[in-house]
Motif scaffolding. Structure first.
Motif, mmCIF file in Angstrom:
data_model
loop_
_atom_site.group_PDB
_atom_site.id
_atom_site.type_symbol
_atom_site.label_atom_id
_atom_site.label_comp_id
_atom_site.label_asym_id
_atom_site.label_seq_id
_atom_site.Cartn_x
_atom_site.Cartn_y
_atom_site.Cartn_z
ATOM 1 N N TYR A 43 0.851 -1.181 0.000
ATOM 2 C CA TYR A 43 0.000 0.000 0.000
ATOM 3 C C TYR A 43 0.888 1.233 0.000
ATOM 4 O O TYR A 43 1.787 1.359 0.842
ATOM 5 C CB TYR A 43 -0.900 0.021 1.229
ATOM 6 C CG TYR A 43 -1.785 -1.197 1.366
ATOM 7 C CD1 TYR A 43 -3.091 -1.192 0.860
ATOM 8 C CD2 TYR A 43 -1.321 -2.356 1.981
ATOM 9 C CE1 TYR A 43 -3.899 -2.311 0.981
ATOM 10 C CE2 TYR A 43 -2.120 -3.478 2.103
ATOM 11 C CZ TYR A 43 -3.406 -3.453 1.608
ATOM 12 O OH TYR A 43 -4.209 -4.559 1.734
ATOM 13 N N LYS B 24 -2.965 0.455 -4.002
ATOM 14 C CA LYS B 24 -2.597 -0.903 -3.615
ATOM 15 C C LYS B 24 -1.976 -1.619 -4.804
ATOM 16 O O LYS B 24 -2.522 -1.625 -5.905
ATOM 17 C CB LYS B 24 -3.834 -1.672 -3.134
ATOM 18 C CG LYS B 24 -3.552 -3.088 -2.663
ATOM 19 C CD LYS B 24 -4.821 -3.747 -2.152
ATOM 20 C CE LYS B 24 -4.569 -5.175 -1.663
ATOM 21 N NZ LYS B 24 -5.822 -5.818 -1.163
ATOM 22 N N ARG C 254 -0.908 0.074 9.092
ATOM 23 C CA ARG C 254 -1.819 -1.062 8.898
ATOM 24 C C ARG C 254 -1.895 -1.848 10.188
ATOM 25 O O ARG C 254 -0.865 -2.248 10.741
ATOM 26 C CB ARG C 254 -1.328 -1.957 7.758
ATOM 27 C CG ARG C 254 -2.232 -3.145 7.446
ATOM 28 C CD ARG C 254 -1.687 -3.918 6.249
ATOM 29 N NE ARG C 254 -2.553 -5.023 5.876
ATOM 30 C CZ ARG C 254 -2.432 -6.257 6.373
ATOM 31 N NH1 ARG C 254 -1.484 -6.524 7.254
ATOM 32 N NH2 ARG C 254 -3.259 -7.211 5.988
ATOM 33 N N ARG D 275 -5.729 -6.264 11.860
ATOM 34 C CA ARG D 275 -6.959 -6.699 11.188
ATOM 35 C C ARG D 275 -7.019 -6.263 9.725
ATOM 36 O O ARG D 275 -8.030 -6.467 9.061
ATOM 37 C CB ARG D 275 -8.175 -6.164 11.938
ATOM 38 C CG ARG D 275 -8.271 -6.683 13.373
ATOM 39 C CD ARG D 275 -9.505 -6.167 14.074
ATOM 40 N NE ARG D 275 -9.601 -6.690 15.434
ATOM 41 C CZ ARG D 275 -10.583 -6.401 16.279
ATOM 42 N NH1 ARG D 275 -11.561 -5.586 15.896
ATOM 43 N NH2 ARG D 275 -10.590 -6.911 17.492
ATOM 44 N N GLY D 276 -5.952 -5.647 9.258
ATOM 45 C CA GLY D 276 -5.895 -5.257 7.859
ATOM 46 C C GLY D 276 -6.455 -3.892 7.556
ATOM 47 O O GLY D 276 -6.534 -3.493 6.386
ATOM 48 N N LYS D 277 -6.845 -3.128 8.574
ATOM 49 C CA LYS D 277 -7.340 -1.768 8.333
ATOM 50 C C LYS D 277 -6.165 -0.822 8.132
ATOM 51 O O LYS D 277 -5.134 -0.947 8.783
ATOM 52 C CB LYS D 277 -8.199 -1.301 9.514
ATOM 53 C CG LYS D 277 -9.502 -2.060 9.672
ATOM 54 C CD LYS D 277 -10.311 -1.515 10.849
ATOM 55 C CE LYS D 277 -11.630 -2.259 10.994
ATOM 56 N NZ LYS D 277 -12.413 -1.771 12.159
ATOM 57 N N TYR E 281 -4.841 3.023 8.293
ATOM 58 C CA TYR E 281 -5.058 4.352 8.870
ATOM 59 C C TYR E 281 -4.212 5.354 8.093
ATOM 60 O O TYR E 281 -3.001 5.166 7.945
ATOM 61 C CB TYR E 281 -4.687 4.361 10.348
ATOM 62 C CG TYR E 281 -5.553 3.443 11.182
ATOM 63 C CD1 TYR E 281 -6.640 3.942 11.892
ATOM 64 C CD2 TYR E 281 -5.290 2.076 11.245
ATOM 65 C CE1 TYR E 281 -7.451 3.099 12.649
ATOM 66 C CE2 TYR E 281 -6.091 1.224 11.995
ATOM 67 C CZ TYR E 281 -7.163 1.745 12.696
ATOM 68 O OH TYR E 281 -7.962 0.906 13.435
ATOM 69 N N CYS F 23 -9.669 6.032 8.357
ATOM 70 C CA CYS F 23 -9.436 4.586 8.384
ATOM 71 C C CYS F 23 -10.219 3.945 7.244
ATOM 72 O O CYS F 23 -11.394 4.275 7.011
ATOM 73 C CB CYS F 23 -9.887 4.011 9.713
ATOM 74 S SG CYS F 23 -9.691 2.223 9.859
ATOM 75 N N LYS G 23 -10.673 0.067 4.918
ATOM 76 C CA LYS G 23 -10.388 -1.352 4.697
ATOM 77 C C LYS G 23 -10.199 -1.539 3.206
ATOM 78 O O LYS G 23 -11.123 -1.321 2.413
ATOM 79 C CB LYS G 23 -11.545 -2.217 5.208
ATOM 80 C CG LYS G 23 -11.408 -3.686 4.920
ATOM 81 C CD LYS G 23 -10.344 -4.348 5.763
ATOM 82 C CE LYS G 23 -10.347 -5.867 5.555
ATOM 83 N NZ LYS G 23 -9.301 -6.544 6.332
#
Length: 218
Positions: free
Chosen positions: A152, A163, A197, A200-202, A204, A215, A217
């Motif tokens: 990312y 991405k 990151r 949980r893969g989120k 910020y 934030c 996903k």
């Protein structure tokens, strides 16, 4: 950034040093502190990371545009880079990340590209070109590594997060899409500066000139 030992590494930019803190805020060590271009001296420090063996890597901008490597005790070991646009050189190495192979990923911001090195400074990969289209970069200021080789990239100049994934058949990184556009509304960005990151893969996003964090996903 957070080191491999769980300590906090702070790029104290205008004091030419890196401060290393425990998770509870206790100052454990200081690397640098002297303005200069000699071993262990710094220009304006932009980022610091740590590999799995405890070695530190410190990036700096200015006329030096280089990365220096230090032992776990903070002793200077080697350096690479230099101001320029050739392979292995930098124009504002703004941020770094370390992958599971201890490869050092560098957001080479003003060269609009990403460069990847081994722990001795050998260039392994280089990709990216200046532009605003899908797959292009415009002032990449930060990067984080995701699962399955995904990357990312936070683009300060394109006001977005892009991405990428590695295509084994072509040997190139290709874009999977972008999030964000220039603006001040929800889901819009204005000169985003950094990324984090979580587990949980989120993602910020430091939405700098909107004075906020968003934030997403991806």
């Amino acid at each position: 950034s957070i080191g491999s030992d769980g300590n906090l590494l702070v790029a104290d930019t205008h004091y030419y040093r890196v401060l290393i803190y425990s998770p509870h805020g206790k100052l454990l060590n200081t690397i640098g502190g002297i303005l200069g271009q000699g071993p262990g001296e710094f220009g304006q420090v932009t980022d610091a990371v740590q590999d799995s063996k405890g070695y530190y890597y410190v990036a700096e901008k200015g006329e030096y545009d280089r990365i220096q490597k230090f032992s776990p005790e903070g002793e200077f070991l080697l350096q690479w880079g230099g101001h320029g646009r050739g392979p292995g050189q930098f124009v504002l190495p703004q941020s770094m990340a370390v992958d599971e192979h201890d490869h050092i990923w560098v957001a080479d911001a003003c060269n609009h590209r990403i460069q990847v090195f081994d722990t001795e400074g050998k260039l392994l990969k280089m990709w990216g070109s200046e532009g605003r289209g899908l797959g292009e970069l415009y002032y990449p200021y930060d990067l984080v590594l995701g699962e399955n080789g995904d990357v990312y990239v936070c683009e300060y100049g394109n006001h977005r997060v892009q991405k990428f994934t590695f295509n084994k058949s072509t040997g190139d990184y290709e874009s999977l899409g972008c999030w964000g556009t220039n603006g001040r509304g929800e889901g819009e960005l204005h000169n985003p500066w950094g990324l984090v990151r979580d587990s949980r893969g989120k993602i910020y996003v430091l939405d700098t000139n909107n004075h906020r964090i968003q934030c997403v996903k991806m």
